[in-house]
Design a protein around this motif. Structure first.
Motif, PDB file in Angstrom:
ATOM      1  N   ASP A  68       0.814  -1.221   0.000  1.00 32.40           N
ATOM      2  CA  ASP A  68       0.000   0.000   0.000  1.00 32.40           C
ATOM      3  C   ASP A  68       0.847   1.272   0.000  1.00 32.40           C
ATOM      4  N   ASN A  69       2.139   1.123   0.310  1.00 30.02           N
ATOM      5  CA  ASN A  69       3.007   2.302   0.397  1.00 30.02           C
ATOM      6  C   ASN A  69       4.398   1.950  -0.143  1.00 30.02           C
ATOM      7  N   PRO A  70       4.502   1.574  -1.415  1.00 34.73           N
ATOM      8  CA  PRO A  70       5.752   1.006  -1.934  1.00 34.73           C
ATOM      9  C   PRO A  70       6.900   1.986  -2.129  1.00 34.73           C
ATOM     10  N   ASP A  71       6.593   3.265  -2.389  1.00 32.93           N
ATOM     11  CA  ASP A  71       7.648   4.218  -2.753  1.00 32.93           C
ATOM     12  C   ASP A  71       8.175   5.057  -1.603  1.00 32.93           C
ATOM     13  N   ASP A  72       7.605   4.890  -0.442  1.00 33.63           N
ATOM     14  CA  ASP A  72       8.031   5.651   0.730  1.00 33.63           C
ATOM     15  C   ASP A  72       9.412   5.158   1.168  1.00 33.63           C
ATOM     16  N   THR A  73      10.399   6.051   1.198  1.00 30.75           N
ATOM     17  CA  THR A  73      11.758   5.666   1.562  1.00 30.75           C
ATOM     18  C   THR A  73      12.140   6.128   2.966  1.00 30.75           C
ATOM     19  N   SER A  74      11.146   6.323   3.816  1.00 22.55           N
ATOM     20  CA  SER A  74      11.443   6.633   5.211  1.00 22.55           C
ATOM     21  C   SER A  74      12.038   5.399   5.876  1.00 22.55           C
TER      22      SER A  74
END
Length: 448
Positions: A155-161
């Motif tokens: 659901d949140n694949p591109d978040d690089t946190s």
């Protein structure tokens, strides 16, 4: 001109335009393979994750030394020793150490193991839609596709946190064994005509136990088999930032891309026969030697065939004795030292001691013959690939999954290197290439 003739023409044209003479590299002081003239690696980064020690520099000269491998400063030999003493599995502890930079307490390890276990099941219909509907004869390719497919289920694949990358990393560590086992079972069914048997992972089993449970139609395995497999996972979990697949992870991550793309790049790197596929070359060489000797311990015949291999007259005519030598380790590869001991114990249990002796004879004779035939003073000690294929074969694991199992072990290291790159670096990795093209003017198409 038919299509075949046309394509042969294309190959000829391409062949003429993809050549660079060796002396050009010397002329421009290019460090091919990012290696210094003495074979050591060019320093391109800093890491706190893994340390690979194989030599010392003394007044600018590279000197051989006993090999050592450390994860977050902890010697891998100490991890193995502790797990053996306490008769427990160690891959989960190793993954925790690599990811978080500290050894877990007993309660922290229990929590992490349970957290991993809950994330082993694949997303709903994943096996049916992503594995069974498009099976592959090559499990590494299927593994890469499975990892890329995970993007669509996130659901949140591109978040690089940091938090999101840790979540993705733990899920991948948990699911790699399932990806591999189900992909192999699909391959065995659709390509080899075997019955399709799929086992779901169990929460109460370790990573090693789960893999054997899923890979065997009857789910049966011994404690010794599971402990030896766990050992191989510990030994392959990380190997510094300079190995090809970890460096690929750094390079791709430096662009700011998502976790799944970066890990897929690492899988593609590991698939290569010069990297993770090396143990398959060792097994092929061993089979070739077996086919030309009357007994597994006939030292005279083994010597004669090794001479042929080194002289490029046997096996793949490369002149290499696979499984000997390493880019960093000189006197010894600590992983090979540990694995040789485990291989000997397993060989005794499996009644394959003659085969173990064959490995020991090759280990002893090959360096002597190299020095004699090639007039080389290079130290050639066994690397981890020399024994790993033999161990896997004694575990009745198909060669189809030797390299995927390497990936299953290495995923904690890859994820840690990705997080490190994304956390500490703000620059895309961009080395330089010297152009050797001759500058020419554009010629209109009618005048060519």
């Amino acid at each position: 001109m038919n299509d075949n003739e046309l394509f042969e023409k294309y190959v000829e044209i391409a062949g003429e335009n993809y050549k660079i003479e060796p002396e050009e590299y010397t002329k421009y002081s290019v460090k091919r393979g990012l290696r210094n003239p003495d074979g050591s690696g060019v320093l391109v980064g800093l890491t706190r994750i893994g340390e690979v020690h194989g030599y010392v520099m003394d007044e600018g000269e590279k000197k051989p030394d006993v090999g050592a491998l450390r994860y977050r400063g902890v010697n891998v030999s100490d991890i193995v020793r502790a797990c053996r003493k306490e008769k427990r599995f160690g891959f989960e502890e190793t993954a925790y150490l690599i990811l978080f930079g500290k050894l877990p307490t007993r309660s922290e390890l229990d929590e992490f193991t349970e957290y991993l276990a809950k994330r082993r099941p694949l997303p709903q219909n994943f096996t049916e839609d992503m594995i069974l509907k498009a099976p592959s004869a090559n499990i590494m390719n299927k593994l890469a596709r499975s990892v890329l497919a995970e993007y669509s289920y996130d659901d949140n694949p591109d978040d690089t946190s940091l938090g999101n990358m840790l979540r993705q990393s733990i899920e991948l560590i948990a699911r790699f064994p399932v990806f591999i086992a189900h992909s192999y079972m699909a391959k065995a069914h659709y390509f080899d005509g075997q019955s399709l048997v799929l086992h779901l992972p169990k929460e109460n089993l370790s990573t090693a136990e789960n893999f054997l449970h899923m890979m065997r139609p009857d789910s049966a395995y011994t404690e010794t088999e599971a402990k030896v497999l766990d050992l191989t996972l510990i030994l392959h979990a990380e190997h510094g930032g300079g190995n090809n697949s970890a460096f690929a992870t750094h390079v791709v991550s430096s662009s700011g891309t998502d976790t799944y793309s970066a890990i897929t790049a690492a899988i593609g790197s590991l698939k290569g026969p010069r990297h993770g596929g090396a143990n398959a070359k060792v097994m092929g060489m061993i089979d070739d030697i077996k086919a030309h000797i009357s007994s597994l311990t006939n030292e005279k015949e083994i010597r004669e065939h090794l001479i042929k291999i080194i002289n490029k007259e046997a096996y793949d005519r490369s002149g290499l004795v696979y499984g000997l030598g390493h880019a960093v380790y000189t006197i010894s590869d600590p992983r090979a030292v540990i694995l040789e001991e485990a291989a000997a114990a397993l060989a005794k249990e499996k009644d394959r001691e003659d085969e173990m002796e064959l490995y020991r004879i090759i280990k002893r004779l090959a360096p002597e013959l190299f020095a004699e035939i090639r007039k080389s003073d290079k130290i050639l000690s066994p690397n981890v690939d020399f024994f790993s294929g033999f161990v896997y074969s004694m575990l009745n694991i198909s060669p189809d999954v030797y390299t995927p199992m390497f990936a299953m072990a290495r995923i904690p290291g890859w994820c840690a290197h990705r997080i490190e790159e994304m956390t500490v670096s703000s620059r895309i990795i961009r080395p330089a290439y010297k152009s050797l093209s001759t500058r020419t003017s554009y010629v209109p198409i009618d005048k060519r």
